[in-house]
Design an enzyme around this catalytic site. Structure first.
Site, PDB file in Angstrom:
ATOM      1  N   GLU A  92       5.600  46.652   7.303  1.00  0.00           N
ATOM      2  CA  GLU A  92       6.435  46.710   6.103  1.00  0.00           C
ATOM      3  C   GLU A  92       7.319  45.487   5.981  1.00  0.00           C
ATOM      4  O   GLU A  92       7.750  44.934   6.979  1.00  0.00           O
ATOM      5  CB  GLU A  92       7.396  47.904   6.195  1.00  0.00           C
ATOM      6  CG  GLU A  92       6.703  49.224   6.388  1.00  0.00           C
ATOM      7  CD  GLU A  92       7.712  50.348   6.609  1.00  0.00           C
ATOM      8  OE1 GLU A  92       7.259  51.483   6.769  1.00  0.00           O
ATOM      9  OE2 GLU A  92       8.926  50.094   6.623  1.00  0.00           O
ATOM     10  N   CYS A 106      13.578  41.195   4.484  1.00  0.00           N
ATOM     11  CA  CYS A 106      13.643  41.852   5.793  1.00  0.00           C
ATOM     12  C   CYS A 106      12.204  41.981   6.277  1.00  0.00           C
ATOM     13  O   CYS A 106      11.387  42.636   5.632  1.00  0.00           O
ATOM     14  CB  CYS A 106      14.296  43.225   5.624  1.00  0.00           C
ATOM     15  SG  CYS A 106      14.278  44.198   7.140  1.00  0.00           S
ATOM     16  N   CYS A 113       6.527  49.628  17.684  1.00  0.00           N
ATOM     17  CA  CYS A 113       7.558  49.102  18.589  1.00  0.00           C
ATOM     18  C   CYS A 113       7.494  49.878  19.897  1.00  0.00           C
ATOM     19  O   CYS A 113       7.266  51.083  19.899  1.00  0.00           O
ATOM     20  CB  CYS A 113       8.950  49.239  17.972  1.00  0.00           C
ATOM     21  SG  CYS A 113      10.253  48.531  19.017  1.00  0.00           S
ATOM     22  N   CYS A 117      13.419  53.953  20.484  1.00  0.00           N
ATOM     23  CA  CYS A 117      14.721  54.476  20.050  1.00  0.00           C
ATOM     24  C   CYS A 117      14.476  55.783  19.295  1.00  0.00           C
ATOM     25  O   CYS A 117      13.622  55.828  18.407  1.00  0.00           O
ATOM     26  CB  CYS A 117      15.446  53.463  19.177  1.00  0.00           C
ATOM     27  SG  CYS A 117      15.584  51.865  19.997  1.00  0.00           S
ATOM     28  N   CYS A 120      14.455  56.181  15.297  1.00  0.00           N
ATOM     29  CA  CYS A 120      13.790  55.144  14.505  1.00  0.00           C
ATOM     30  C   CYS A 120      12.332  55.510  14.223  1.00  0.00           C
ATOM     31  O   CYS A 120      11.574  55.826  15.143  1.00  0.00           O
ATOM     32  CB  CYS A 120      13.875  53.823  15.261  1.00  0.00           C
ATOM     33  SG  CYS A 120      12.866  52.523  14.522  1.00  0.00           S
ATOM     34  N   GLY A 163       9.611  46.606  14.655  1.00  0.00           N
ATOM     35  CA  GLY A 163       9.396  45.893  15.905  1.00  0.00           C
ATOM     36  C   GLY A 163      10.641  45.255  16.484  1.00  0.00           C
ATOM     37  O   GLY A 163      11.667  45.136  15.822  1.00  0.00           O
ATOM     38  N   GLU A 164      10.529  44.864  17.741  1.00  0.00           N
ATOM     39  CA  GLU A 164      11.632  44.236  18.463  1.00  0.00           C
ATOM     40  C   GLU A 164      11.315  42.734  18.596  1.00  0.00           C
ATOM     41  O   GLU A 164      10.441  42.331  19.366  1.00  0.00           O
ATOM     42  CB  GLU A 164      11.774  44.900  19.846  1.00  0.00           C
ATOM     43  CG  GLU A 164      12.663  44.170  20.821  1.00  0.00           C
ATOM     44  CD  GLU A 164      14.044  43.775  20.269  1.00  0.00           C
ATOM     45  OE1 GLU A 164      14.706  44.611  19.631  1.00  0.00           O
ATOM     46  OE2 GLU A 164      14.439  42.620  20.474  1.00  0.00           O
ATOM     47  N   SER A 218      21.785  46.012  18.098  1.00  0.00           N
ATOM     48  CA  SER A 218      21.791  47.445  17.806  1.00  0.00           C
ATOM     49  C   SER A 218      22.512  48.150  18.940  1.00  0.00           C
ATOM     50  O   SER A 218      21.956  48.328  20.023  1.00  0.00           O
ATOM     51  CB  SER A 218      20.353  47.956  17.689  1.00  0.00           C
ATOM     52  OG  SER A 218      19.739  47.338  16.577  1.00  0.00           O
ATOM     53  N   LEU A 219      23.747  48.527  18.699  1.00  0.00           N
ATOM     54  CA  LEU A 219      24.567  49.083  19.779  1.00  0.00           C
ATOM     55  C   LEU A 219      24.502  50.614  19.763  1.00  0.00           C
ATOM     56  O   LEU A 219      24.077  51.230  20.733  1.00  0.00           O
ATOM     57  CB  LEU A 219      26.002  48.571  19.615  1.00  0.00           C
ATOM     58  CG  LEU A 219      26.880  48.663  20.859  1.00  0.00           C
ATOM     59  CD1 LEU A 219      26.311  47.841  22.004  1.00  0.00           C
ATOM     60  CD2 LEU A 219      28.302  48.202  20.531  1.00  0.00           C
ATOM     61  N   HIS A 220      24.983  51.215  18.697  1.00  0.00           N
ATOM     62  CA  HIS A 220      24.862  52.648  18.419  1.00  0.00           C
ATOM     63  C   HIS A 220      25.610  53.590  19.355  1.00  0.00           C
ATOM     64  O   HIS A 220      25.704  54.795  19.078  1.00  0.00           O
ATOM     65  CB  HIS A 220      23.383  53.095  18.352  1.00  0.00           C
ATOM     66  CG  HIS A 220      22.541  52.288  17.427  1.00  0.00           C
ATOM     67  ND1 HIS A 220      22.889  52.040  16.119  1.00  0.00           N
ATOM     68  CD2 HIS A 220      21.356  51.641  17.610  1.00  0.00           C
ATOM     69  CE1 HIS A 220      21.950  51.300  15.541  1.00  0.00           C
ATOM     70  NE2 HIS A 220      21.019  51.027  16.427  1.00  0.00           N
ATOM     71  N   ASN A 294      19.634  57.132   8.492  1.00  0.00           N
ATOM     72  CA  ASN A 294      18.576  57.476   7.559  1.00  0.00           C
ATOM     73  C   ASN A 294      17.723  58.521   8.289  1.00  0.00           C
ATOM     74  O   ASN A 294      17.059  58.170   9.263  1.00  0.00           O
ATOM     75  CB  ASN A 294      17.742  56.207   7.347  1.00  0.00           C
ATOM     76  CG  ASN A 294      17.422  55.957   5.902  1.00  0.00           C
ATOM     77  OD1 ASN A 294      17.754  56.732   5.031  1.00  0.00           O
ATOM     78  ND2 ASN A 294      16.773  54.838   5.672  1.00  0.00           N
ATOM     79  N   CYS A 337      13.687  51.379   8.397  1.00  0.00           N
ATOM     80  CA  CYS A 337      12.696  50.767   9.271  1.00  0.00           C
ATOM     81  C   CYS A 337      11.524  51.696   9.588  1.00  0.00           C
ATOM     82  O   CYS A 337      11.704  52.743  10.178  1.00  0.00           O
ATOM     83  CB  CYS A 337      13.443  50.366  10.539  1.00  0.00           C
ATOM     84  SG  CYS A 337      12.452  49.806  11.874  1.00  0.00           S
TER      85      CYS A 337
HETATM   86  N1  SAH Z   1      14.188  46.214  16.821  1.00  0.00           N
HETATM   87  C1  SAH Z   1      15.334  45.588  16.273  1.00  0.00           C
HETATM   88  C2  SAH Z   1      15.215  45.277  14.801  1.00  0.00           C
HETATM   89  C3  SAH Z   1      14.580  46.290  13.905  1.00  0.00           C
HETATM   90  S1  SAH Z   1      15.448  47.777  13.613  1.00  0.00           S
HETATM   91  C4  SAH Z   1      16.556  46.415  16.559  1.00  0.00           C
HETATM   92  O1  SAH Z   1      16.432  47.556  16.965  1.00  0.00           O
HETATM   93  O2  SAH Z   1      17.643  45.885  16.388  1.00  0.00           O
HETATM   94  C5  SAH Z   1      16.741  47.292  12.488  1.00  0.00           C
HETATM   95  C6  SAH Z   1      17.979  48.183  12.567  1.00  0.00           C
HETATM   96  O3  SAH Z   1      17.724  49.460  11.957  1.00  0.00           O
HETATM   97  C7  SAH Z   1      18.441  48.480  13.980  1.00  0.00           C
HETATM   98  O4  SAH Z   1      19.828  48.339  14.105  1.00  0.00           O
HETATM   99  C8  SAH Z   1      18.037  49.926  14.153  1.00  0.00           C
HETATM  100  O5  SAH Z   1      18.759  50.550  15.164  1.00  0.00           O
HETATM  101  C9  SAH Z   1      18.275  50.472  12.780  1.00  0.00           C
HETATM  102  N2  SAH Z   1      17.619  51.738  12.496  1.00  0.00           N
HETATM  103  C10 SAH Z   1      16.400  52.138  12.893  1.00  0.00           C
HETATM  104  N3  SAH Z   1      16.139  53.380  12.431  1.00  0.00           N
HETATM  105  C11 SAH Z   1      17.216  53.761  11.715  1.00  0.00           C
HETATM  106  C12 SAH Z   1      17.552  54.951  10.996  1.00  0.00           C
HETATM  107  N4  SAH Z   1      16.706  55.963  10.933  1.00  0.00           N
HETATM  108  N5  SAH Z   1      18.760  55.007  10.389  1.00  0.00           N
HETATM  109  C13 SAH Z   1      19.617  53.963  10.453  1.00  0.00           C
HETATM  110  N6  SAH Z   1      19.356  52.816  11.118  1.00  0.00           N
HETATM  111  C14 SAH Z   1      18.169  52.724  11.757  1.00  0.00           C
HETATM  112 FE1  SF4 Z   2      12.142  49.284  18.002  1.00  0.00          FE
HETATM  113 FE2  SF4 Z   2      14.407  48.532  16.761  1.00  0.00          FE
HETATM  114 FE3  SF4 Z   2      13.190  50.847  16.131  1.00  0.00          FE
HETATM  115 FE4  SF4 Z   2      14.405  50.589  18.488  1.00  0.00          FE
HETATM  116  S1  SF4 Z   2      15.388  50.544  16.462  1.00  0.00           S
HETATM  117  S2  SF4 Z   2      12.382  51.502  18.159  1.00  0.00           S
HETATM  118  S3  SF4 Z   2      13.970  48.478  18.974  1.00  0.00           S
HETATM  119  S4  SF4 Z   2      12.376  48.808  15.834  1.00  0.00           S
END
Ligand code: SAH
Ligand code: SF4
Length: 347
Positions: A92, A106, A113, A117, A120, A163-164, A218-220, A294, A337
């Protein structure tokens, strides 16, 4: 099938053209047709001899991404594309319009990936393969081509799709160079942002590249216990190591980093966590992006209500940490994502 010419570096292309007995400067010309003028066919490369154009046509095709679906958000400011790759993988990319000026693509760096996480959609699919540098660049290039046809221009790129990026390090770096190339897409390093889940050795390596590319982390969560539950990678590289690597990035580049925090109701949206975050980030030159979750198919979490988001933000403010609440663009078009692909596969 022929190879996608986007998968060649300028060096590869020069070598190829020299084996055909043509001078090296022809490669530079081809390069500019591809990345500056963004032509879709070799016939358009008017300053090349016909013999060379024919040779190129026999050896390569321009681009390997085939559109599958395209969705437009109701506010008209976000377009989301699902692409099919030659081996049938789906990826995407999203084009967002901010404040009437910025046009941000983006883009994805992998099909799937490996980081897992929990919240995600891409993580829930698992890893399929790395994208090539050409496949990464092409996503942005297609948006740029389209914008230019309307007298507009792609101004920003974020590596925040599927992806990462630091797991696919070499292709990502090659893609950044090509996006940045003044003879190509000419997008300033400061207008490119890479988002990572926190691969510590790769962050240090990336710092050593001495680029001015923005880094988002991506800290969270602000404790190892909480973060490991959401992001399995935290077990390998815990917060203390991650923060050290981030400080190193800031030292090497002089840039402020961005922390991303997907707010999940009852999980990481409490004021206790906001205080923990404030303490963790003390003295770190940064900004925090708060993204109400999301919801995805494979995870039960929900976004908090707006009052809680505001309280979280206010607490960070007490620590003098700036934060922005980012309502994810194009929620109505599955612009989170990996969500469009997940949606299409279920139909
Ligand atoms: N892999 C990388 C970049 C892609 S994800 C990373 O994890 O940083 C881009 C961002 O979207 C990241 O901060 C990820 O944690 C966040 N993300 C993924 N799924 C999400 C969701 N369902 N709701 C909100 N943010 C999300
Ligand atoms: Fe991969 Fe980023 Fe999604 Fe984590 S948040 S699974 S690193 S794409």
């Amino acid at each position: 099938m022929t190879d996608s010419i986007y998968d060649l570096t300028l060096r590869d292309l020069t070598q190829k053209i020299e084996t055909w007995g043509e001078p090296a400067y022809r490669a530079r010309q081809v390069w500019e047709w591809l990345y500056q003028h963004k032509v879709t066919g070799f016939a358009a490369m008017r300053n090349l001899p016909q013999t060379l154009r024919t040779r190129l046509e026999e050896a390569f095709h321009i681009g390997g991404l085939v559109p599958v679906t395209e969705l437009h958000s109701t506010d008209g400011q976000t377009i989301k594309r699902l692409w099919r790759l030659p081996d049938d993988q789906l990826i995407e990319s999203v084009l967002m319009e901010y404040d009437g000026v910025r046009r941000t693509a983006c883009i994805s760096t992998q099909a799937g990936c490996a980081m897992g996480c929990v919240f995600c959609a891409t993580g829930q699919m698992g890893f399929a393969r790395h994208l090539s540098a050409g496949e990464i660049v092409e996503q942005a290039l297609i948006f740029a081509r389209q914008l230019e046809a309307d007298g507009d221009r792609l101004s920003n790129v974020v590596l925040m799709g599927m992806g990462e990026p630091l797991h696919n390090y070499d292709a990502t770096l090659e893609a950044i160079a090509r996006l940045n190339d003044p003879a190509g897409l000419n997008i300033g390093q400061r207008h490119i942002t890479l988002s990572t889940v926190g691969l510590v050795p790769a962050i240090r390596r990336f710092a050593d590249e001495q680029l001015q590319v923005g880094l988002a982390i991506s800290l969270h969560a602000a404790t190892d216990e909480a973060r490991s539950k959401l992001l399995p990678v935290n077990k390998r590289w815990p917060l203390a190591d991650l923060l050290d690597a981030i400080r190193y990035y800031i030292d090497q580049t002089g840039r402020r980093v961005t922390f991303e925090w997907a707010l999940i109701a009852g999980e990481n949206d409490t004021l206790q966590q906001a205080h923990q975050l404030g303490t963790l980030l003390r003295g770190v030159k940064c900004h925090v992006n708060l993204i109400p979750l999301n919801p995805t198919q494979g995870y039960g979490g929900q976004p908090p209500d707006p009052a809680q988001v505001e309280a979280f933000r206010a607490t960070l403010h007490d620590y003098r940490i700036g934060s922005t609440v980012r309502v994810r663009r194009g929620i109505d078009i599955q612009a989170g994502c990996g969500q469009l692909k997940a949606d299409v596969l279920q139909r």
